[in-house]
Design a protein around this motif. Structure first.
Motif, PDB file in Angstrom:
ATOM      1  N   SER A  40       0.798  -1.227   0.000  1.00  0.00           N
ATOM      2  CA  SER A  40       0.000   0.000   0.000  1.00  0.00           C
ATOM      3  C   SER A  40       0.828   1.272   0.000  1.00  0.00           C
ATOM      4  O   SER A  40       0.288   2.347   0.196  1.00  0.00           O
ATOM      5  CB  SER A  40      -1.017   0.019   1.148  1.00  0.00           C
ATOM      6  OG  SER A  40      -0.424   0.353   2.378  1.00  0.00           O
ATOM      7  N   ARG A  56      -0.217   3.905  -2.786  1.00  0.00           N
ATOM      8  CA  ARG A  56      -1.636   4.289  -2.746  1.00  0.00           C
ATOM      9  C   ARG A  56      -1.838   5.624  -3.453  1.00  0.00           C
ATOM     10  O   ARG A  56      -0.901   6.385  -3.651  1.00  0.00           O
ATOM     11  CB  ARG A  56      -2.117   4.373  -1.303  1.00  0.00           C
ATOM     12  CG  ARG A  56      -1.379   5.447  -0.532  1.00  0.00           C
ATOM     13  CD  ARG A  56      -1.712   5.513   0.940  1.00  0.00           C
ATOM     14  NE  ARG A  56      -1.458   4.270   1.609  1.00  0.00           N
ATOM     15  CZ  ARG A  56      -2.260   3.767   2.550  1.00  0.00           C
ATOM     16  NH1 ARG A  56      -3.311   4.426   2.958  1.00  0.00           N
ATOM     17  NH2 ARG A  56      -1.980   2.627   3.101  1.00  0.00           N
ATOM     18  N   ASP A  88      -7.935   0.194  -4.759  1.00  0.00           N
ATOM     19  CA  ASP A  88      -7.025   1.314  -4.991  1.00  0.00           C
ATOM     20  C   ASP A  88      -6.571   1.413  -6.450  1.00  0.00           C
ATOM     21  O   ASP A  88      -6.137   2.471  -6.879  1.00  0.00           O
ATOM     22  CB  ASP A  88      -5.804   1.179  -4.075  1.00  0.00           C
ATOM     23  CG  ASP A  88      -4.897   2.387  -4.132  1.00  0.00           C
ATOM     24  OD1 ASP A  88      -5.338   3.491  -3.748  1.00  0.00           O
ATOM     25  OD2 ASP A  88      -3.736   2.240  -4.574  1.00  0.00           O
TER      26      ASP A  88
END
Length: 193
Positions: free
Chosen positions: A117, A120, A168
């Protein structure tokens, strides 16, 4: 057609990018667990003489989404760097289950964020890198590192990662796609279709 990535050439290209977080070029190295992100980030950091912040430096419980750790990075590192000031954070000791040593993050030309992540949508990244490898290989690497007792947690974690990445759109937005199955050798760039 796939191309071999030269760390020196990539480092040179990164140095030419405009800063993305205050005066710093942030490179986010993302992808599923066990894909080769840490190895790639380490070799890139050596070519750039840059610091790496790992998601593993932060507490991320198995039962939470693979994204909860990032608030600390935003508050303690990215926020100060965006303002042209040094940041820092307390590294998490997974064995003892406590925060341990303090890590300074100076204002530097390049900072590498590595982990699930990091690329992101909200990351102020000059470059985003996606590293992938087949699921069986990723699981084998994770269990070799963490032990077979974690097999159930790793399977749950993989499902949470997939859910996060789909929401995402991380892979689709990456600037560079790499085949992490070649670790520890050279990484292979995956050409978009």
């Amino acid at each position: 057609m796939a191309l071999i990535v030269s760390f020196e050439e990539l480092a040179g290209a990164i140095r030419e990018l405009p800063p993305s977080c205050g005066p710093v070029r942030v490179v986010a190295v993302d992808g599923p667990g066990g894909s080769g992100k840490t190895t790639f980030a380490g070799r890139l950091a050596a070519a750039l003489d840059a610091q790496v912040i790992h998601s593993d430096d932060f507490p991320v419980p198995w039962d939470e989404p693979p994204v909860a750790w990032f608030e600390r990075v935003e508050e303690q590192v990215l926020g100060p760097l965006a303002a042209g000031r040094a940041g820092g954070y307390r590294r998490y000791d997974w064995v003892r289950g406590v925060f341990a040593d303090w890590v300074d993050v100076p204002v530097a030309p390049v900072l590498i964020l590595e982990g699930v992540s990091t690329a992101r949508r909200t990351t102020p990244a000059a470059l985003t890198v996606w590293v992938e490898a087949p699921g069986e290989l990723r699981l084998a690497r994770a269990l070799a590192r963490d032990g077979a007792a974690y097999a159930a947690q790793w399977r749950d974690w993989a499902r949470a990662e997939e859910k996060w990445f789909a929401a995402d759109g991380t892979r689709a937005r990456a600037d560079l796609l790499l085949d992490g199955a070649t670790v520890p050798g050279e990484f292979v760039r995956i050409q978009p279709s």
